[in-house]
Design a protein around this motif. Structure first.
Motif, PDB file in Angstrom:
ATOM      1  N   GLY A 209      32.284  20.936  45.337  1.00  0.00           N
ATOM      2  CA  GLY A 209      33.721  20.894  45.147  1.00  0.00           C
ATOM      3  C   GLY A 209      34.241  20.045  43.802  1.00  0.00           C
ATOM      4  N   ARG A 210      33.618  19.243  43.275  1.00  0.00           N
ATOM      5  CA  ARG A 210      33.907  18.303  42.208  1.00  0.00           C
ATOM      6  C   ARG A 210      33.629  19.192  40.886  1.00  0.00           C
ATOM      7  NH1 ARG A 210      35.301  13.316  43.018  1.00  0.00           N
ATOM      8  NH2 ARG A 210      34.766  12.860  40.801  1.00  0.00           N
ATOM      9  N   ILE A 211      34.663  20.169  40.408  1.00  0.00           N
ATOM     10  CA  ILE A 211      34.658  20.991  39.561  1.00  0.00           C
ATOM     11  C   ILE A 211      35.156  20.329  38.141  1.00  0.00           C
ATOM     12  CG2 ILE A 211      35.073  23.178  38.408  1.00  0.00           C
ATOM     13  CD1 ILE A 211      34.893  24.551  41.234  1.00  0.00           C
ATOM     14  N   LEU A 212      34.448  20.222  37.296  1.00  0.00           N
ATOM     15  CA  LEU A 212      34.969  19.567  36.078  1.00  0.00           C
ATOM     16  C   LEU A 212      35.655  18.118  36.332  1.00  0.00           C
ATOM     17  CD1 LEU A 212      36.008  22.508  33.861  1.00  0.00           C
ATOM     18  CD2 LEU A 212      33.679  21.341  34.114  1.00  0.00           C
ATOM     19  N   ALA A 213      35.035  17.331  37.391  1.00  0.00           N
ATOM     20  CA  ALA A 213      36.024  16.019  37.762  1.00  0.00           C
ATOM     21  C   ALA A 213      34.752  14.873  36.867  1.00  0.00           C
ATOM     22  CB  ALA A 213      35.992  16.037  39.168  1.00  0.00           C
ATOM     23  N   ARG A 214      35.853  13.926  36.758  1.00  0.00           N
ATOM     24  CA  ARG A 214      35.068  12.823  36.187  1.00  0.00           C
ATOM     25  C   ARG A 214      35.351  11.465  37.113  1.00  0.00           C
ATOM     26  NH1 ARG A 214      37.191  12.477  30.359  1.00  0.00           N
ATOM     27  NH2 ARG A 214      39.321  12.809  31.607  1.00  0.00           N
ATOM     28  N   GLU A 215      34.244  10.641  37.708  1.00  0.00           N
ATOM     29  CA  GLU A 215      34.566   9.544  38.543  1.00  0.00           C
ATOM     30  C   GLU A 215      34.654   8.417  37.208  1.00  0.00           C
ATOM     31  OE1 GLU A 215      35.484   7.321  41.744  1.00  0.00           O
ATOM     32  OE2 GLU A 215      34.819   9.276  41.587  1.00  0.00           O
ATOM     33  N   LEU A 227      26.314  25.473  26.216  1.00  0.00           N
ATOM     34  CA  LEU A 227      26.143  26.947  26.735  1.00  0.00           C
ATOM     35  C   LEU A 227      25.468  27.929  25.912  1.00  0.00           C
ATOM     36  CD1 LEU A 227      26.560  28.127  29.647  1.00  0.00           C
ATOM     37  CD2 LEU A 227      28.774  29.007  28.688  1.00  0.00           C
ATOM     38  N   LYS A 228      24.110  28.222  26.223  1.00  0.00           N
ATOM     39  CA  LYS A 228      23.220  28.914  25.664  1.00  0.00           C
ATOM     40  C   LYS A 228      23.427  30.546  25.618  1.00  0.00           C
ATOM     41  CE  LYS A 228      19.611  26.840  27.339  1.00  0.00           C
ATOM     42  NZ  LYS A 228      18.422  26.364  27.724  1.00  0.00           N
ATOM     43  N   ARG A 229      24.038  30.978  26.733  1.00  0.00           N
ATOM     44  CA  ARG A 229      24.180  32.172  26.931  1.00  0.00           C
ATOM     45  C   ARG A 229      25.111  32.496  28.219  1.00  0.00           C
ATOM     46  NH1 ARG A 229      19.155  31.625  29.491  1.00  0.00           N
ATOM     47  NH2 ARG A 229      19.361  32.247  31.552  1.00  0.00           N
ATOM     48  N   LEU A 230      25.809  33.616  28.137  1.00  0.00           N
ATOM     49  CA  LEU A 230      26.725  33.760  29.427  1.00  0.00           C
ATOM     50  C   LEU A 230      26.727  35.318  29.677  1.00  0.00           C
ATOM     51  CD1 LEU A 230      28.703  31.962  31.057  1.00  0.00           C
ATOM     52  CD2 LEU A 230      30.541  32.713  29.665  1.00  0.00           C
ATOM     53  N   THR A 231      25.728  35.715  30.402  1.00  0.00           N
ATOM     54  CA  THR A 231      25.809  37.066  31.091  1.00  0.00           C
ATOM     55  C   THR A 231      26.624  36.912  32.358  1.00  0.00           C
ATOM     56  OG1 THR A 231      23.859  36.617  32.292  1.00  0.00           O
ATOM     57  CG2 THR A 231      23.744  37.615  30.089  1.00  0.00           C
ATOM     58  N   PHE A 232      26.655  38.033  33.016  1.00  0.00           N
ATOM     59  CA  PHE A 232      27.574  38.122  34.359  1.00  0.00           C
ATOM     60  C   PHE A 232      26.808  37.285  35.304  1.00  0.00           C
ATOM     61  CE2 PHE A 232      29.235  42.157  32.695  1.00  0.00           C
ATOM     62  CZ  PHE A 232      30.635  41.697  32.950  1.00  0.00           C
ATOM     63  N   VAL A 233      25.499  37.520  35.273  1.00  0.00           N
ATOM     64  CA  VAL A 233      24.523  36.688  36.015  1.00  0.00           C
ATOM     65  C   VAL A 233      24.894  35.173  35.933  1.00  0.00           C
ATOM     66  CG1 VAL A 233      22.272  36.151  36.910  1.00  0.00           C
ATOM     67  CG2 VAL A 233      22.825  38.592  36.577  1.00  0.00           C
ATOM     68  N   ASP A 234      24.716  34.884  34.506  1.00  0.00           N
ATOM     69  CA  ASP A 234      24.867  33.404  34.310  1.00  0.00           C
ATOM     70  C   ASP A 234      26.170  32.756  34.794  1.00  0.00           C
ATOM     71  OD1 ASP A 234      22.323  33.220  32.968  1.00  0.00           O
ATOM     72  OD2 ASP A 234      23.193  34.181  31.075  1.00  0.00           O
ATOM     73  N   PHE A 235      27.162  33.605  34.610  1.00  0.00           N
ATOM     74  CA  PHE A 235      28.485  33.328  34.788  1.00  0.00           C
ATOM     75  C   PHE A 235      28.967  32.912  36.491  1.00  0.00           C
ATOM     76  CE2 PHE A 235      32.945  34.416  36.502  1.00  0.00           C
ATOM     77  CZ  PHE A 235      33.581  33.776  35.494  1.00  0.00           C
ATOM     78  N   PHE A 236      28.314  34.043  37.290  1.00  0.00           N
ATOM     79  CA  PHE A 236      28.270  33.704  38.816  1.00  0.00           C
ATOM     80  C   PHE A 236      27.532  32.720  39.215  1.00  0.00           C
ATOM     81  CE2 PHE A 236      30.061  38.076  38.468  1.00  0.00           C
ATOM     82  CZ  PHE A 236      31.270  37.777  39.124  1.00  0.00           C
ATOM     83  N   ARG A 237      26.233  32.350  38.683  1.00  0.00           N
ATOM     84  CA  ARG A 237      25.254  31.379  39.213  1.00  0.00           C
ATOM     85  C   ARG A 237      25.910  30.029  38.573  1.00  0.00           C
ATOM     86  NH1 ARG A 237      21.483  32.452  35.791  1.00  0.00           N
ATOM     87  NH2 ARG A 237      21.992  30.677  34.305  1.00  0.00           N
ATOM     88  N   LEU A 238      26.564  29.850  37.358  1.00  0.00           N
ATOM     89  CA  LEU A 238      26.935  28.700  36.965  1.00  0.00           C
ATOM     90  C   LEU A 238      28.151  28.272  37.479  1.00  0.00           C
ATOM     91  CD1 LEU A 238      26.713  26.386  34.939  1.00  0.00           C
ATOM     92  CD2 LEU A 238      27.997  27.796  33.268  1.00  0.00           C
ATOM     93  N   ALA A 239      28.992  29.313  37.988  1.00  0.00           N
ATOM     94  CA  ALA A 239      30.228  29.048  38.743  1.00  0.00           C
ATOM     95  C   ALA A 239      30.115  28.605  40.310  1.00  0.00           C
ATOM     96  CB  ALA A 239      31.330  30.280  38.930  1.00  0.00           C
ATOM     97  N   SER A 240      29.056  29.297  41.054  1.00  0.00           N
ATOM     98  CA  SER A 240      28.613  28.858  42.023  1.00  0.00           C
ATOM     99  C   SER A 240      27.908  27.608  42.083  1.00  0.00           C
ATOM    100  CB  SER A 240      27.837  29.839  42.791  1.00  0.00           C
ATOM    101  OG  SER A 240      26.631  29.931  41.992  1.00  0.00           O
ATOM    102  N   GLY A 241      27.114  27.111  40.963  1.00  0.00           N
ATOM    103  CA  GLY A 241      26.634  25.808  40.921  1.00  0.00           C
ATOM    104  C   GLY A 241      27.643  24.937  40.892  1.00  0.00           C
ATOM    105  N   MET A 242      28.598  25.055  40.158  1.00  0.00           N
ATOM    106  CA  MET A 242      29.718  23.903  39.919  1.00  0.00           C
ATOM    107  C   MET A 242      30.286  23.472  41.426  1.00  0.00           C
ATOM    108  SD  MET A 242      31.713  24.822  36.371  1.00  0.00           S
ATOM    109  CE  MET A 242      30.896  24.299  34.802  1.00  0.00           C
ATOM    110  N   LEU A 243      30.652  24.633  42.079  1.00  0.00           N
ATOM    111  CA  LEU A 243      31.271  24.755  43.430  1.00  0.00           C
ATOM    112  C   LEU A 243      30.380  23.486  44.317  1.00  0.00           C
ATOM    113  CD1 LEU A 243      33.583  25.117  45.139  1.00  0.00           C
ATOM    114  CD2 LEU A 243      32.485  27.383  45.855  1.00  0.00           C
ATOM    115  N   LEU A 244      29.005  24.246  44.391  1.00  0.00           N
ATOM    116  CA  LEU A 244      28.160  23.552  45.199  1.00  0.00           C
ATOM    117  C   LEU A 244      27.626  21.899  44.501  1.00  0.00           C
ATOM    118  CD1 LEU A 244      25.930  26.662  46.145  1.00  0.00           C
ATOM    119  CD2 LEU A 244      27.750  25.499  47.445  1.00  0.00           C
TER     120      LEU A 244
END
Length: 315
Positions: A209-215, A227-244
């Motif tokens: 849950g610490r999305i773009l947060a700085r301690e 960010l080298k590329r941003l396909t739909f797959v990259d977008f959803f993988r990166l977004a879910s990775g940030m959430l997790l």
């Protein structure tokens, strides 16, 4: 200890201020009810620079940015070296720095928190003579941010759905840009074709849950996110990775800690997202960091065993 006094620069056009209808009178009553001495400047007809100069020339020892990240950034440079401190009433849409400082997003609670605020020295980033407190982003992201600003004040669900369609269209049509990156002026710059590059003051944390947060806001380094590329797959993988809380090692992303970095493009001008505001800067972009250069008011540190209360809000 002398009583702290406040000069509040109120941006009534900030996202939360517009949504909740907060007024100058309401702010004054909040300060008075907490026993705080404050001058409220809500004169949006005057140039911001004039309002800032008046605040710095006045007797208040703390200047309060009552607005969004853009208002806070506008105050940062002029306050440096004056001996005055910066406080925040988060009235914007994102309120990134306020979240990092654990300032309540509820306005009455944020005003009450000023009474127990403690001074903290944080780093300040600089690019081409301009100061920033969070990040500067080039590439695809500023275009998406511009679309967000367009629909920000529009009521109803339809504009939000339209923005999502806009995001997906931009992702379909987006093109990588060629840039040269010279980190810490070491050796020959590396040339990259990238989707986006962010230069942040310090680094973003990983964690659920610490999305773009700085301690840490006083580490004295910049962090380069490529960010080298941003396909739909990259977008959803990166977004879910940030959430997790597992995204620093994403295959589409390079992360590097640097003391300084220069970014060069064949374009003379680049559109950037500058602490949440979309602007145009002249290239090359020279980034540096000023360790612990700005004094801000933050809440006292939490005990090690107590988790921040706004983690759900961050997610």
């Amino acid at each position: 200890m002398p009583t702290r006094t406040f000069h509040v620069i109120f941006n009534a056009n900030a996202g939360t201020a517009l949504a909740t209808g907060i007024t100058e009178t309401a702010l004054a009553e909040m300060f008075a009810s907490n026993g705080l001495t404050a001058t409220i400047d809500a004169d949006a007809d005057r140039p911001m620079q004039e309002r800032i100069e008046e605040a710095l020339a006045g007797p208040a020892d703390t200047i309060v940015a009552a607005g969004g990240d853009g208002t806070i950034t506008a105050l940062c440079g002029p306050i440096l070296g004056t001996g005055k401190s910066l406080a925040i009433l988060p009235l914007g849409t994102v309120n990134a720095l306020a979240k990092d400082l654990r300032i309540p997003l509820d306005t009455p609670a944020a005003v009450a928190a000023l009474a127990e605020g403690v001074e903290q020295q944080i780093d300040v980033g600089e690019v081409n003579g301009r100061f920033f407190l969070h990040k500067v982003v080039i590439g695809t992201i500023p275009g998406l941010a511009a679309g967000r600003e367009y629909i920000r004040t529009m009521p109803g669900v339809s504009p939000k759905l339209g923005f999502m369609r806009y995001v997906f269209r931009r992702l379909q049509r987006t093109r990588r840009i060629a840039i040269a990156i010279d980190a810490d002026d070491k050796g020959k710059p590396r040339v990259e074709r990238v989707q986006a590059v962010a230069v942040a003051s310090n680094s973003y944390d990983e964690g659920f849950g610490r999305i773009l947060a700085r301690e840490r806001l006083d580490g004295g380094t910049l962090t380069l996110y490529v960010l080298k590329r941003l396909t739909f797959v990259d977008f959803f993988r990166l977004a879910s990775g940030m959430l997790l809380g597992r995204w620093h090692q994403d295959q589409a992303l390079d992360v590097q800690s640097v003391g300084a970095v220069t970014i060069t493009s064949h374009k003379g001008l680049l559109k950037v997202m500058f602490d949440g505001e979309v602007e145009t800067l002249t290239t090359p972009l020279h980034f540096t960091i000023h360790p612990k250069a700005l004094t801000v008011l933050a809440l006292p540190p939490l005990p090690d065993t107590q988790a921040p209360a706004d983690e759900a809000m961050r997610a």
